[in-house]
Design a protein around this motif. Structure first.
Motif, PDB file in Angstrom:
ATOM      1  N   GLU A 106      52.264  51.990  50.250  1.00 40.35           N
ATOM      2  CA  GLU A 106      51.871  51.055  50.856  1.00 40.35           C
ATOM      3  C   GLU A 106      52.941  49.633  50.309  1.00 40.35           C
ATOM      4  O   GLU A 106      53.485  49.142  51.227  1.00 40.35           O
ATOM      5  N   HIS A 107      52.930  49.550  48.875  1.00 39.27           N
ATOM      6  CA  HIS A 107      53.726  48.409  48.398  1.00 39.27           C
ATOM      7  C   HIS A 107      55.224  48.746  48.206  1.00 39.27           C
ATOM      8  O   HIS A 107      56.041  48.356  48.536  1.00 39.27           O
ATOM      9  N   VAL A 108      55.398  50.157  47.575  1.00 41.35           N
ATOM     10  CA  VAL A 108      56.793  50.429  47.022  1.00 41.35           C
ATOM     11  C   VAL A 108      57.484  50.932  48.422  1.00 41.35           C
ATOM     12  O   VAL A 108      58.793  50.441  48.697  1.00 41.35           O
ATOM     13  N   LEU A 109      57.021  51.592  49.106  1.00 47.81           N
ATOM     14  CA  LEU A 109      57.603  52.149  50.249  1.00 47.81           C
ATOM     15  C   LEU A 109      57.814  51.131  51.528  1.00 47.81           C
ATOM     16  O   LEU A 109      58.690  51.156  52.458  1.00 47.81           O
ATOM     17  N   LYS A 110      56.578  50.372  51.651  1.00 51.00           N
ATOM     18  CA  LYS A 110      56.163  49.590  52.838  1.00 51.00           C
ATOM     19  C   LYS A 110      56.566  48.109  52.584  1.00 51.00           C
ATOM     20  O   LYS A 110      56.362  47.407  53.835  1.00 51.00           O
ATOM     21  N   GLY A 111      56.451  47.764  51.484  1.00 48.86           N
ATOM     22  CA  GLY A 111      56.507  46.407  50.924  1.00 48.86           C
ATOM     23  C   GLY A 111      55.176  45.543  51.127  1.00 48.86           C
ATOM     24  O   GLY A 111      55.298  44.351  51.053  1.00 48.86           O
ATOM     25  N   LYS A 112      54.255  46.480  51.475  1.00 53.18           N
ATOM     26  CA  LYS A 112      52.829  45.566  51.508  1.00 53.18           C
ATOM     27  C   LYS A 112      52.038  45.568  50.417  1.00 53.18           C
ATOM     28  O   LYS A 112      51.548  46.701  50.071  1.00 53.18           O
ATOM     29  N   ILE A 113      51.776  44.633  49.617  1.00 52.85           N
ATOM     30  CA  ILE A 113      50.887  44.585  48.446  1.00 52.85           C
ATOM     31  C   ILE A 113      49.405  44.937  48.892  1.00 52.85           C
ATOM     32  O   ILE A 113      48.803  44.688  49.827  1.00 52.85           O
ATOM     33  N   VAL A 114      48.887  45.954  48.079  1.00 53.08           N
ATOM     34  CA  VAL A 114      47.639  46.453  48.031  1.00 53.08           C
ATOM     35  C   VAL A 114      46.616  45.555  47.513  1.00 53.08           C
ATOM     36  O   VAL A 114      46.339  45.608  46.122  1.00 53.08           O
ATOM     37  N   LYS A 115      45.994  44.622  48.211  1.00 52.43           N
ATOM     38  CA  LYS A 115      45.277  43.452  47.709  1.00 52.43           C
ATOM     39  C   LYS A 115      44.049  44.150  46.969  1.00 52.43           C
ATOM     40  O   LYS A 115      43.440  43.571  45.950  1.00 52.43           O
ATOM     41  N   ASP A 116      43.844  45.186  47.244  1.00 52.54           N
ATOM     42  CA  ASP A 116      42.346  45.816  46.738  1.00 52.54           C
ATOM     43  C   ASP A 116      42.506  46.064  45.401  1.00 52.54           C
ATOM     44  O   ASP A 116      41.526  46.184  44.587  1.00 52.54           O
ATOM     45  N   TYR A 117      43.708  46.448  44.831  1.00 56.89           N
ATOM     46  CA  TYR A 117      43.900  46.900  43.391  1.00 56.89           C
ATOM     47  C   TYR A 117      44.748  45.968  42.735  1.00 56.89           C
ATOM     48  O   TYR A 117      44.749  46.338  41.671  1.00 56.89           O
ATOM     49  N   ALA A 118      45.232  44.901  43.153  1.00 54.46           N
ATOM     50  CA  ALA A 118      45.999  43.907  42.625  1.00 54.46           C
ATOM     51  C   ALA A 118      45.449  43.141  41.777  1.00 54.46           C
ATOM     52  O   ALA A 118      44.383  42.662  42.034  1.00 54.46           O
ATOM     53  N   LEU A 119      46.212  42.881  40.494  1.00 57.57           N
ATOM     54  CA  LEU A 119      45.155  42.056  39.664  1.00 57.57           C
ATOM     55  C   LEU A 119      46.044  40.578  39.526  1.00 57.57           C
ATOM     56  O   LEU A 119      45.135  39.614  39.668  1.00 57.57           O
ATOM     57  N   VAL A 120      47.454  40.685  39.497  1.00 56.42           N
ATOM     58  CA  VAL A 120      47.749  39.292  39.612  1.00 56.42           C
ATOM     59  C   VAL A 120      49.181  39.280  40.139  1.00 56.42           C
ATOM     60  O   VAL A 120      49.998  40.423  39.891  1.00 56.42           O
ATOM     61  N   ILE A 121      49.834  38.338  40.726  1.00 58.89           N
ATOM     62  CA  ILE A 121      51.046  38.368  41.120  1.00 58.89           C
ATOM     63  C   ILE A 121      52.097  37.446  40.437  1.00 58.89           C
ATOM     64  O   ILE A 121      51.412  36.220  40.254  1.00 58.89           O
TER      65      ILE A 121
END
Lengths: 127, 149
Positions: A106-121
């Motif tokens: 989702e993130h690397v290939l499609k550029g969409k951040i996976v909010k379920d697992y993201a800790l910090v941006i």
């Protein structure tokens, strides 16, 4: 007892060669697996080997795979940071093989951040 | 850490952080003499005698992201728990040698584990570093030199 055989060494050589070829391209994405003592104890090596495998499977030649030390969030390990060209880095925490696969798709290939697992941006140093 | 191969990965990461460009990992399984030995030698920036003395203290670290440093302490503990020895020799500007031994058949000796995954992770992450992995057991000697890849 796990022993290394000639076959294992050949496998290592082939894997590393493939990834080394990938590195020669221009990079549009960087995946950093945190490999401090805390990360390694929590399973970072499995995450690293999964990342190597999925990058290889994707046949993308513009993704860099690298490691870093402890980010200071030891209880959140294993962690990885994804950086897409021109975008802020995103740190993902408490990773498993399934989670890193989803993050890759989702993130690397499609550029969409996976909010379920993201800790910090963003980078903590900039705060 | 559940496997010695994870300790190896961890200590090698220290060598890399110390700027090493050549890292040797020697693993010797000598069942006849009942010894398992792991040696990690690097040509990184090395440590002063004072730092070497403090390095096994878990509350000593050179890093700034946290206040504890467990890597070498954990390896030292793993060897102690299995009736082994632990030594560090280091010289500023020359490099560091870490040697841990274990009683091969000790019930508390951790398994070597997945060495292959450790080597692949290191070789892929740091193509610029020359790694020489040597694994000796009764079946023979295996050497993997990243310069040959």
């Amino acid at each position: 007892m796990a022993k290394l055989s000639i076959k294992d060494l050949e496998e290592i050589r082939n894997k590393v060669k493939k990834t080394a070829m990938l590195r020669e391209g221009i990079s549009n994405a960087k995946i950093t697996v945190h490999m401090g003592t805390c990360g390694i104890a929590a399973g970072a090596r499995t995450i690293m080997n999964t990342v190597i495998k999925i990058v290889e499977e994707s046949k993308r030649d513009d993704i860099i795979v690298t490691t870093s030390g402890c980010a200071g969030f030891c209880s959140k390990e294993p962690m990885a940071t994804i950086e897409l060209k021109g975008e802020a880095p995103v740190k993902y925490s408490d990773l498993t093989e399934d989670k890193i696969r989803r993050i890759f798709d989702e993130h690397v290939l499609k550029g969409k951040i996976v909010k379920d697992y993201a800790l910090v941006i963003g980078s903590e140093r900039e705060l | 850490m559940e496997e010695l191969s994870l300790h190896i990965l961890d200590v090698v990461e220290n060598s890399i952080a110390a700027g090493a460009l050549r890292i040797e990992v020697n693993i010797t399984e000598d069942a006849t003499n009942n010894i398992l030995a792991i040696e990690i030698n690097d040509n990184g920036k090395g440590m002063s005698e004072e730092t070497v003395e403090k390095v096994l203290d878990p509350f000593y670290t050179t890093r700034t992201t946290r206040r504890v440093g467990m890597g070498l302490s954990l390896l030292s503990q793993a060897s102690e728990e299995s009736n082994g020895t632990f030594n560090i020799r280091s010289k500023i500007g020359e490099g560091t040698e870490v040697k841990a031994t274990f009683q091969y058949d000790h019930i508390d000796r951790k398994p070597i584990g997945d060495l292959k995954s450790t080597f692949i992770a290191l070789l892929t992450s740091y193509p610029e570093i020359n790694f020489v992995f040597t694994h000796i057991d009764e079946d023979g000697t295996f050497i993997l030199d990243s310069n040959d890849l």
